[in-house]
Design a protein around this motif. Structure first.
Motif, PDB file in Angstrom:
ATOM      1  N   ILE A   1      -4.680   3.043  16.419  1.00 50.85           N
ATOM      2  CA  ILE A   1      -3.628   3.732  15.642  1.00 50.85           C
ATOM      3  C   ILE A   1      -3.459   5.181  16.108  1.00 50.85           C
ATOM      4  O   ILE A   1      -4.432   5.899  16.287  1.00 50.85           O
ATOM      5  CB  ILE A   1      -3.951   3.691  14.127  1.00 50.85           C
ATOM      6  CG1 ILE A   1      -3.855   2.234  13.626  1.00 50.85           C
ATOM      7  CG2 ILE A   1      -2.985   4.575  13.336  1.00 50.85           C
ATOM      8  CD1 ILE A   1      -4.230   2.046  12.167  1.00 50.85           C
ATOM      9  N   THR A   2      -2.203   5.568  16.358  1.00 50.96           N
ATOM     10  CA  THR A   2      -1.876   6.961  16.699  1.00 50.96           C
ATOM     11  C   THR A   2      -0.785   7.431  15.745  1.00 50.96           C
ATOM     12  O   THR A   2      -0.352   6.660  14.866  1.00 50.96           O
ATOM     13  CB  THR A   2      -1.314   7.079  18.137  1.00 50.96           C
ATOM     14  OG1 THR A   2      -0.024   6.439  18.160  1.00 50.96           O
ATOM     15  CG2 THR A   2      -2.224   6.414  19.160  1.00 50.96           C
TER      16      THR A   2
ATOM     17  N   ALA B   1       3.677   2.490  13.685  1.00 50.54           N
ATOM     18  CA  ALA B   1       4.429   2.244  12.451  1.00 50.54           C
ATOM     19  C   ALA B   1       3.913   1.006  11.719  1.00 50.54           C
ATOM     20  O   ALA B   1       3.946   0.942  10.491  1.00 50.54           O
ATOM     21  CB  ALA B   1       5.909   2.076  12.765  1.00 50.54           C
ATOM     22  N   VAL B   2       3.470   0.005  12.485  1.00 49.69           N
ATOM     23  CA  VAL B   2       3.196  -1.309  11.887  1.00 49.69           C
ATOM     24  C   VAL B   2       1.947  -1.944  12.497  1.00 49.69           C
ATOM     25  O   VAL B   2       1.704  -1.831  13.701  1.00 49.69           O
ATOM     26  CB  VAL B   2       4.423  -2.239  12.131  1.00 49.69           C
ATOM     27  CG1 VAL B   2       4.055  -3.703  11.988  1.00 49.69           C
ATOM     28  CG2 VAL B   2       5.571  -1.888  11.194  1.00 49.69           C
ATOM     29  N   LEU B   3       1.171  -2.614  11.642  1.00 46.14           N
ATOM     30  CA  LEU B   3       0.184  -3.584  12.131  1.00 46.14           C
ATOM     31  C   LEU B   3       0.823  -4.945  11.881  1.00 46.14           C
ATOM     32  O   LEU B   3       1.205  -5.252  10.755  1.00 46.14           O
ATOM     33  CB  LEU B   3      -1.133  -3.495  11.363  1.00 46.14           C
ATOM     34  CG  LEU B   3      -1.841  -2.141  11.232  1.00 46.14           C
ATOM     35  CD1 LEU B   3      -3.229  -2.344  10.599  1.00 46.14           C
ATOM     36  CD2 LEU B   3      -1.968  -1.452  12.579  1.00 46.14           C
ATOM     37  N   LEU B   4       0.960  -5.734  12.944  1.00 48.84           N
ATOM     38  CA  LEU B   4       1.622  -7.033  12.799  1.00 48.84           C
ATOM     39  C   LEU B   4       0.597  -8.150  12.915  1.00 48.84           C
ATOM     40  O   LEU B   4      -0.143  -8.233  13.893  1.00 48.84           O
ATOM     41  CB  LEU B   4       2.690  -7.196  13.895  1.00 48.84           C
ATOM     42  CG  LEU B   4       3.432  -8.532  13.928  1.00 48.84           C
ATOM     43  CD1 LEU B   4       4.215  -8.767  12.643  1.00 48.84           C
ATOM     44  CD2 LEU B   4       4.380  -8.598  15.138  1.00 48.84           C
ATOM     45  N   ARG B   5       0.546  -8.988  11.879  1.00 48.31           N
ATOM     46  CA  ARG B   5      -0.293 -10.169  11.964  1.00 48.31           C
ATOM     47  C   ARG B   5       0.630 -11.377  12.085  1.00 48.31           C
ATOM     48  O   ARG B   5       1.585 -11.523  11.326  1.00 48.31           O
ATOM     49  CB  ARG B   5      -1.160 -10.308  10.706  1.00 48.31           C
ATOM     50  CG  ARG B   5      -2.203 -11.411  10.861  1.00 48.31           C
ATOM     51  CD  ARG B   5      -3.134 -11.450   9.683  1.00 48.31           C
ATOM     52  NE  ARG B   5      -2.582 -12.275   8.629  1.00 48.31           N
ATOM     53  CZ  ARG B   5      -3.339 -13.089   7.868  1.00 48.31           C
ATOM     54  NH1 ARG B   5      -4.642 -13.147   8.049  1.00 48.31           N
ATOM     55  NH2 ARG B   5      -2.778 -13.804   6.911  1.00 48.31           N
TER      56      ARG B   5
ATOM     57  N   LEU C   1      -7.351  -5.786   7.130  1.00 46.57           N
ATOM     58  CA  LEU C   1      -6.208  -5.133   7.783  1.00 46.57           C
ATOM     59  C   LEU C   1      -5.452  -4.250   6.794  1.00 46.57           C
ATOM     60  O   LEU C   1      -4.971  -3.169   7.157  1.00 46.57           O
ATOM     61  CB  LEU C   1      -5.263  -6.182   8.380  1.00 46.57           C
ATOM     62  CG  LEU C   1      -5.802  -6.926   9.601  1.00 46.57           C
ATOM     63  CD1 LEU C   1      -4.754  -7.900  10.129  1.00 46.57           C
ATOM     64  CD2 LEU C   1      -6.200  -5.941  10.694  1.00 46.57           C
ATOM     65  N   VAL C   2      -5.353  -4.708   5.542  1.00 53.67           N
ATOM     66  CA  VAL C   2      -4.679  -3.914   4.512  1.00 53.67           C
ATOM     67  C   VAL C   2      -5.406  -2.583   4.350  1.00 53.67           C
ATOM     68  O   VAL C   2      -4.778  -1.523   4.219  1.00 53.67           O
ATOM     69  CB  VAL C   2      -4.634  -4.694   3.170  1.00 53.67           C
ATOM     70  CG1 VAL C   2      -4.270  -3.775   2.010  1.00 53.67           C
ATOM     71  CG2 VAL C   2      -3.655  -5.854   3.259  1.00 53.67           C
ATOM     72  N   GLU C   3      -6.728  -2.656   4.387  1.00 52.41           N
ATOM     73  CA  GLU C   3      -7.520  -1.443   4.224  1.00 52.41           C
ATOM     74  C   GLU C   3      -7.251  -0.460   5.370  1.00 52.41           C
ATOM     75  O   GLU C   3      -7.024   0.734   5.150  1.00 52.41           O
ATOM     76  CB  GLU C   3      -8.998  -1.818   4.156  1.00 52.41           C
ATOM     77  CG  GLU C   3      -9.859  -0.713   3.585  1.00 52.41           C
ATOM     78  CD  GLU C   3     -11.342  -1.029   3.702  1.00 52.41           C
ATOM     79  OE1 GLU C   3     -11.717  -2.202   3.477  1.00 52.41           O
ATOM     80  OE2 GLU C   3     -12.109  -0.102   4.043  1.00 52.41           O
ATOM     81  N   VAL C   4      -7.237  -0.997   6.609  1.00 55.01           N
ATOM     82  CA  VAL C   4      -6.982  -0.137   7.776  1.00 55.01           C
ATOM     83  C   VAL C   4      -5.584   0.481   7.673  1.00 55.01           C
ATOM     84  O   VAL C   4      -5.401   1.684   7.873  1.00 55.01           O
ATOM     85  CB  VAL C   4      -7.109  -0.949   9.091  1.00 55.01           C
ATOM     86  CG1 VAL C   4      -6.675  -0.105  10.286  1.00 55.01           C
ATOM     87  CG2 VAL C   4      -8.529  -1.449   9.266  1.00 55.01           C
ATOM     88  N   ALA C   5      -4.600  -0.361   7.337  1.00 58.21           N
ATOM     89  CA  ALA C   5      -3.213   0.123   7.248  1.00 58.21           C
ATOM     90  C   ALA C   5      -3.093   1.213   6.177  1.00 58.21           C
ATOM     91  O   ALA C   5      -2.449   2.242   6.389  1.00 58.21           O
ATOM     92  CB  ALA C   5      -2.269  -1.040   6.943  1.00 58.21           C
TER      93      ALA C   5
ATOM     94  N   VAL D   1       0.166   3.217   7.603  1.00 55.83           N
ATOM     95  CA  VAL D   1       1.117   2.409   8.387  1.00 55.83           C
ATOM     96  C   VAL D   1       1.369   1.115   7.602  1.00 55.83           C
ATOM     97  O   VAL D   1       0.610   0.764   6.699  1.00 55.83           O
ATOM     98  CB  VAL D   1       0.579   2.079   9.807  1.00 55.83           C
ATOM     99  CG1 VAL D   1       0.364   3.352  10.600  1.00 55.83           C
ATOM    100  CG2 VAL D   1      -0.691   1.254   9.745  1.00 55.83           C
ATOM    101  N   ARG D   2       2.475   0.401   7.943  1.00 58.05           N
ATOM    102  CA  ARG D   2       2.815  -0.802   7.187  1.00 58.05           C
ATOM    103  C   ARG D   2       2.114  -2.021   7.778  1.00 58.05           C
ATOM    104  O   ARG D   2       1.969  -2.142   8.989  1.00 58.05           O
ATOM    105  CB  ARG D   2       4.333  -1.068   7.226  1.00 58.05           C
ATOM    106  CG  ARG D   2       5.227   0.071   6.724  1.00 58.05           C
ATOM    107  CD  ARG D   2       5.233   0.183   5.209  1.00 58.05           C
ATOM    108  NE  ARG D   2       4.080   0.915   4.697  1.00 58.05           N
ATOM    109  CZ  ARG D   2       3.920   2.245   4.779  1.00 58.05           C
ATOM    110  NH1 ARG D   2       4.820   2.998   5.349  1.00 58.05           N
ATOM    111  NH2 ARG D   2       2.854   2.812   4.270  1.00 58.05           N
ATOM    112  N   LEU D   3       1.710  -2.931   6.890  1.00 61.78           N
ATOM    113  CA  LEU D   3       1.110  -4.181   7.343  1.00 61.78           C
ATOM    114  C   LEU D   3       2.121  -5.311   7.153  1.00 61.78           C
ATOM    115  O   LEU D   3       2.573  -5.568   6.032  1.00 61.78           O
ATOM    116  CB  LEU D   3      -0.161  -4.508   6.563  1.00 61.78           C
ATOM    117  CG  LEU D   3      -0.764  -5.813   7.066  1.00 61.78           C
ATOM    118  CD1 LEU D   3      -1.388  -5.608   8.431  1.00 61.78           C
ATOM    119  CD2 LEU D   3      -1.751  -6.386   6.114  1.00 61.78           C
ATOM    120  N   VAL D   4       2.484  -5.968   8.251  1.00 63.13           N
ATOM    121  CA  VAL D   4       3.474  -7.048   8.214  1.00 63.13           C
ATOM    122  C   VAL D   4       2.777  -8.355   8.566  1.00 63.13           C
ATOM    123  O   VAL D   4       2.056  -8.443   9.557  1.00 63.13           O
ATOM    124  CB  VAL D   4       4.614  -6.765   9.219  1.00 63.13           C
ATOM    125  CG1 VAL D   4       5.570  -7.946   9.283  1.00 63.13           C
ATOM    126  CG2 VAL D   4       5.348  -5.484   8.836  1.00 63.13           C
TER     127      VAL D   4
END
Ligand SMILES: *Cc1c(COP(=O)(O)O)cnc(C)c1O
Length: 443
Positions: A206-207, A211-215, A235-239, A244-247
């Motif tokens: 992540i930088t 914008a998004v983490l995509l699963r 992943l929700v925790e990281v986002a 950033v948004r988790l999709v």
């Protein structure tokens, strides 16, 4: 006597024939030209399979064929419940009726009846989707591929989206996640390895441009052995920590638990929402059992951004889709999906009921009843099968399959050790008589 091109009548004379005079003029002219061209060519090459007397009938046939419906009902006896080539999910009678009613006249598609002013088509199914998934808001697109494109374009254009190397998948029909990301103007950041990815891999990548983490759910293949993917909660925790948004692209997704039917558990939409994904998207015509659509549920602010995006207009669903989707979702709200939605009726059919139907059909045809295994298909539950029963037809299997494909309606089965198997899991009980007649007509 050998036919020569000079023996053929002129187009005008041919069209004077009583059988052709009443046909639509432009269509008949075109057909007559084609038939005469072919006859002329064949006469030159020394082999026309017809006689001059047959010419009017050949033209008439061609005219008829030009306006025949090409999209026809077929009987899916492959046992594959969600068969993309055969149109995926069949609709429930209520969904069909809703689409018919919506198409027949005018509707309140974008008209608020209480206020007497312009309304939103998106509002028509949001209540149902919120109720069923627990999400704050919802949006419907033309299909799930469009949903993924919209989400990435609206949330991450010109920025980065992070995805696991194990999830850079191709769905089929050339739909590849990396291509969609590129098309959305999103920079793809791959993390992990083909077989193992950890939450820490996402965090490390992540930088300020992320914008998004995509699963992406690996819909159509299995990873077994030394494999790892982080849980959605991780992943929700990281986002959350990095804002950033988790999709979560679930592909098929399901509102009912597939493990009740002797299958593994396909990821459930409600679970992704409850785990805290910002946006969850899935198809309308896979395990949901409705019309082709992409369904997006999630946080109100994210959905609002999608609704405002210019792409939305290009991928919005039409009224027939929204009508059928609303009726399909209503089956779930009423707790009757297993009884009313065809996909679930098929998945829920007991081996015993299939055996009984197979032996009845086998007796009447006659043929043999045989135990077999049916797959789910359509990017759902890869590798999972259920016990099923089929009617096994003997005879030259390739020819028999071809004849069944030409039957009225066409029957699509599968070949297994020189038999044509007609798997009853994907044939609804009310289709048994039609299936029987179609098989009889080719034997
Ligand atoms: C099937 C699938 C899609 C595409 O959905 P369509 O409704 O066919 O457009 C996208 N992502 C995943 C993971 C899928 O399984």
């Amino acid at each position: 006597m050998e036919l020569t091109p000079r023996d053929l009548p002129s187009i005008d004379r041919l069209l004077q024939h009583p059988r052709l005079r009443e046909l639509p003029r432009a269509l008949a002219l075109q057909a007559a030209r084609e038939v005469l061209d072919e006859a002329r060519q064949a006469a030159r090459d020394g082999g026309w399979a017809h006689t001059l007397e047959e010419l009017p009938a050949l033209v008439a046939q061609r005219v008829e064929h030009a306006s025949e419906l090409r999209l026809r009902p077929v009987i899916n006896a492959t046992g594959v419940v969600i068969h993309t080539n055969l149109g995926r999910a069949p609709l429930s009678p209520a969904a069909l009726e809703a689409a018919r009613t919506a198409g027949e006249g005018y509707t309140n598609l974008e008209y608020d009846l209480d206020a007497g002013e312009r309304g939103s088509r998106h509002a028509l199914v949001t209540d149902l989707l919120r109720r069923l998934t627990g999400a704050e808001d919802a949006l419907v697109t033309n299909n799930n591929a469009a949903a993924v494109l919209l989400i990435l374009s609206a949330l991450a254009q010109g920025r980065q989206a992070i995805i696991s190397r194990g999830q850079l998948i191709e769905i089929g029909g050339g739909f590849r996640i990396p291509d969609v990301m590129r098309q959305s103007g999103v920079e793809l950041i791959e993390v992990g390895t083909t077989n193992r990815t950890y939450a820490a891999d996402y965090a490390a990548a992540i930088t300020e441009r992320t914008a998004v983490l995509l699963r992406v759910h690996a819909s159509n293949f299995l990873q077994v052995g030394f494999v790892h993917q982080p849980s959605l909660a991780e992943l929700v925790e990281v986002a959350g920590k990095h804002d950033v948004r988790l999709v979560d692209d679930l592909g098929s997704g399901t509102l009912l638990d597939t493990s009740q039917f002797g299958l593994a558990q396909e990821p459930m939409v409600q679970d992704s929402v409850a785990a805290g994904a910002d946006l969850v998207c899935f198809s309308g015509d896979k395990l949901l059992g409705g019309p082709q659509a992409g369904i997006i549920v999630g946080r109100a602010a994210a959905i609002a951004a999608l609704r405002r995006h210019p792409l939305m207009r290009a991928i919005r669903p039409d009224k027939l889709t929204l009508a059928a989707l609303g009726a399909t979702l209503a089956h779930y709200v009423r707790g009757e999906a297993e009884r009313e939605v065809p996909v679930w009726r098929m998945l829920a059919a007991s081996a015993e009921s299939l055996r009984e139907r197979a032996s009845n059909l086998a007796q009447r045809l006659p043929a043999a009843a045989r135990e077999t295994r049916s797959a789910i298909g359509g990017g759902s539950l890869p590798g999972q099968t259920q016990t099923s029963w089929a009617v096994a037809l003997t005879g030259p299997a390739d020819e028999l399959s071809a004849a069944l494909r030409r039957a009225q309606p066409p029957v699509i089965g599968r070949i297994e050790d020189e038999h044509v198997l007609l798997d009853l899991r994907t044939v609804l009980p009310e289709q048994d008589t039609v299936l029987e007649a179609a098989v009889r007509s080719v034997r």
